[in-house]
Design an enzyme around this catalytic site. Structure first.
Site, mmCIF file in Angstrom:
data_model
loop_
_atom_site.group_PDB
_atom_site.id
_atom_site.type_symbol
_atom_site.label_atom_id
_atom_site.label_comp_id
_atom_site.label_asym_id
_atom_site.label_seq_id
_atom_site.Cartn_x
_atom_site.Cartn_y
_atom_site.Cartn_z
ATOM 1 N N CYS A 521 3.487 13.241 2.602
ATOM 2 C CA CYS A 521 3.464 12.101 2.443
ATOM 3 C C CYS A 521 2.664 11.995 1.057
ATOM 4 O O CYS A 521 1.108 12.629 1.131
ATOM 5 C CB CYS A 521 2.323 11.009 3.035
ATOM 6 S SG CYS A 521 3.538 10.220 4.622
ATOM 7 N N THR A 522 2.759 11.097 -0.043
ATOM 8 C CA THR A 522 2.181 11.214 -1.112
ATOM 9 C C THR A 522 0.582 10.561 -1.264
ATOM 10 O O THR A 522 0.659 9.316 -1.173
ATOM 11 C CB THR A 522 2.258 10.924 -2.483
ATOM 12 O OG1 THR A 522 3.379 11.823 -3.081
ATOM 13 C CG2 THR A 522 1.956 10.895 -3.741
#
Length: 651
Positions: A521-522
């Site tokens: 995930c960012t």
């Protein structure tokens, strides 16, 4: 010698706010109901000489309270659902019915008690709410009598003393009335015909010879109640400014001979308004350019931008932004915010690309999505939201998986991958600016290569936890040879600037292998994407305002005050650090062995696009061989490099 009285007809003057209110009534209240609606209109008696006698309608014509800006006309609007119904209306029947309504006020004494009831109008119309086009016809019903003849004319200003003129002017708010010999209003309507010395009317006409249309019914009323021929004095009250002071001296003062008319047989009725060509036909108005909400929105956006040019940036070129075609690769946190900022600058042609769907964690960080969008494809949803924000936007959503180095393509996938390559190439080809905002490094490689080969302006933005990168890629001039960096140079030509991959000494590969949830995930500070996206768009705008646009040079000297763009500096890179709220603006030279923008890689791509790309996707070290990185690494003495590095650290 007597002459028949001639009357100056009224002309409808309709403010665009009237049509706005009619639209709202039709959409929210009437719908398919064609019932008549009451209206109010007004005219004034202070128009400048030479102007037509206008009856004005505006946004408050539909209110129950009459407008307080002049003499009131009460009316009715008959709105049809189709243009065919409008054309098929019994206009003669409408006029006759309107005349009968006025005639009835003669019989029951209503008109004597309140002469303003004679001021009536009808409007038959068809409103095309989709195209904002209106067909309409106004009627000001008047009873025709041939018994009104002018006996004499006199100068109003010379005929009355100053005190008398002021007294007459004070009756202006009545609209019309009957005065006795002492210029008092006759209150008892049963005594009007016995005591009447003057007939008073607020006159909308500016004609020096002829009174306005409202006098016609007023004289017909008097004739109806006469028992024998009689000459009445008529004051057509007109206000105007003379030497800065309000005056009624130019009012008409007429002596008119009247004869009785039949009490049982209604006179002929006239009153349909003539069109601009003088014919008894309906009128038509097209307000699509000013009333369509989409165009109003577009006009408002353009107004905000145009205001910048008034004093702050007269040289700002807004046309280049309005015509711009932008491709946004990645419709996530960065992509959504970039699109929003593009709209703010008046950019309307935006293509959004992504291969994912909106997840439940997205709406709070990605500004084009709501909770209801979860599960929908990102690109199409983002595009639809752009059109909701600015209906004049020409937005398109494309769901596409970008082929990537290090991600092998099976035989079953080959045709789909080839299709995606060709579509991506077409999208880049048709765009003026490409934004690289995808999740992984390797997904930016193919768009970088295509943009370099097509000489497109390419803006790249990437996020760390509390850091961001915004950079522009150099736009190559193939007539130039890629020169090595010049030591001590203060600028780098825009044709010699490096791309996102120019600092790499290895080819991009699959970065999604063996990653934990936090790595997939960012994970970034929420405000980071907003800052980076805004800077990315502002960088694009600064580039486009520079005389050389994509080939604008980048300065290496931050103290250099030279500003070739009207918006200021055009940096190569902006690297930000939220931990201490600072940023730097480095600039770097293009690498002649870059895996994305070097001449040899671009040449291979152009020569044999599909075969070359398939080899890149399926063979890990192929790009390094084509670019020359493999030879460079093979010939590098790493012992010397490590020894040099150790010496630096020991300092």
């Amino acid at each position: 010698m007597t002459t028949p009285v001639q009357y100056v007809p009224l002309i409808s003057s309709i403010d665009h706010t009237f049509w706005t209110q009619l639209n709202a009534k039709k959409l929210d209240e009437l719908k398919l109901d064609e019932r008549p609606l009451p209206l109010n209109a007004f005219y004034t008696n202070d128009c400048k000489p030479g102007l037509p006698a206008h009856l004005t309608l505006s946004y408050d014509s539909f209110t129950d309270k009459p407008v307080d800006r002049g003499t009131i006309y009460t009316g009715t609007i008959l709105n049809t659902n189709t243009v065919e119904e409008f054309k098929a209306k019994d206009f003669s029947g409408i006029l006759k019915s309107a005349g009968e309504k006025i005639w009835s006020t003669f019989h029951d004494g209503t008109a004597l008690r309140n002469p303003t009831v004679l001021n009536q109008f009808y409007c038959v119309c068809f409103a095309d709410l989709k195209k904002y086009k209106y067909s309409y016809w106004f009627c000001y019903p008047a009873l025709v009598t041939s018994t009104a003849n002018i006996v004499s004319r006199a100068n109003f200003g010379d005929s009355f003393a100053s005190e008398q003129k002021e007294k007459i002017r004070s009756y202006g708010k009545l609209g019309a009335g009957f005065l006795d010999k002492d210029l008092n209003v006759i209150e008892d309507h049963e005594k009007i015909m016995d005591q009447m010395e003057y007939v008073l009317m607020n006159d909308p006409s500016t004609d020096t010879e002829h009174p306005g249309w409202p006098l016609r019914n007023l004289l017909a009323l008097v004739s109806y109640h006469l028992k024998e021929k009689r000459t009445v004095k008529v004051i057509c009250l007109r206000e105007n400014k003379v030497a800065g002071l309000q005056s009624a001296d130019h009012s008409l003062y007429l002596q008119i001979e009247l004869e009785p008319i039949s009490e049982t047989e209604m006179p002929k009725v006239v009153g349909w308004e003539r069109n601009t060509k003088g014919k008894l036909k309906s009128k038509f108005v097209d307000l699509s350019a000013s009333m369509d909400p989409a165009r109003i929105s577009e006009s408002s956006v353009n107004l905000n931008l145009k205001l910048m040019r008034w004093r702050l940036l007269p040289q700002l070129d807004l046309e280049v932004l309005q015509k711009l075609k932008v491709l946004v690769l990645g419709s996530g946190t960065l992509g959504c915010n970039v699109a929003r900022c593009l709209l703010g600058w008046g950019v309307k042609n935006i293509t959004m690309l992504d291969n994912g769907t909106v997840s439940y964690s997205n709406p709070v960080r990605q500004s084009l999505f709501n909770f209801e969008d979860c599960g929908k494809p990102k690109a199409e949803t983002a595009s639809a939201r752009i059109k909701q924000i600015n209906p004049s936007a020409e937005s398109r959503g494309v769901t596409l998986s970008i082929p990537m180095p290090g991600h092998p393509v099976s035989k079953l996938e080959e045709e789909k991958v080839k299709e995606n390559i060709n579509l991506l190439e077409d999208l880049v080809e048709s765009a003026d600016v490409v934004f690289l905002l995808t999740d992984t490094r390797e997904s930016r490689w193919l768009p970088t290569l295509i943009s370099a080969a097509k000489h497109k302006i390419c803006i790249n933005s990437a996020l760390g936890f509390d850091t961001y990168l915004v950079m522009r890629h150099g736009v190559k001039d193939e007539s130039e040879i890629l020169e090595p960096p010049i030591i001590g140079a203060s600028t780098i030509s825009g044709t010699q600037l490096g791309c996102y991959f120019c600092n790499d000494v290895v080819a991009p590969s699959d970065s999604t292998k063996d990653r934990t949830l936090d790595q997939m995930c960012t994970v970034t500070r929420p405000g980071n994407a907003f800052v980076a996206a805004s800077l990315a768009v502002e960088l694009m705008v600064s580039i486009l305002q520079h005389p050389q646009q994509g080939q604008a040079p980048a300065t290496l000297d931050l103290n250099d005050e030279q500003q070739d763009s009207c918006l200021g500096r055009v940096p190569h890179q902006i690297r930000g650090f939220l931990a201490h709220f600072s940023s730097v603006q480095p600039a770097s030279h293009a690498f002649n062995k870059c895996t994305a923008c070097s001449p040899q890689v671009i040449s291979k791509y152009r020569e044999n696009k599909i075969e070359f790309l398939m080899e890149v996707f399926n063979t890990t070290d192929y790009l390094e061989k084509v670019s020359g990185l493999a030879d460079m690494l093979e010939n590098t003495n790493f012992d010397e490099v490590w020894e040099f590095d150790s010496d630096i650290e020991s300092d």
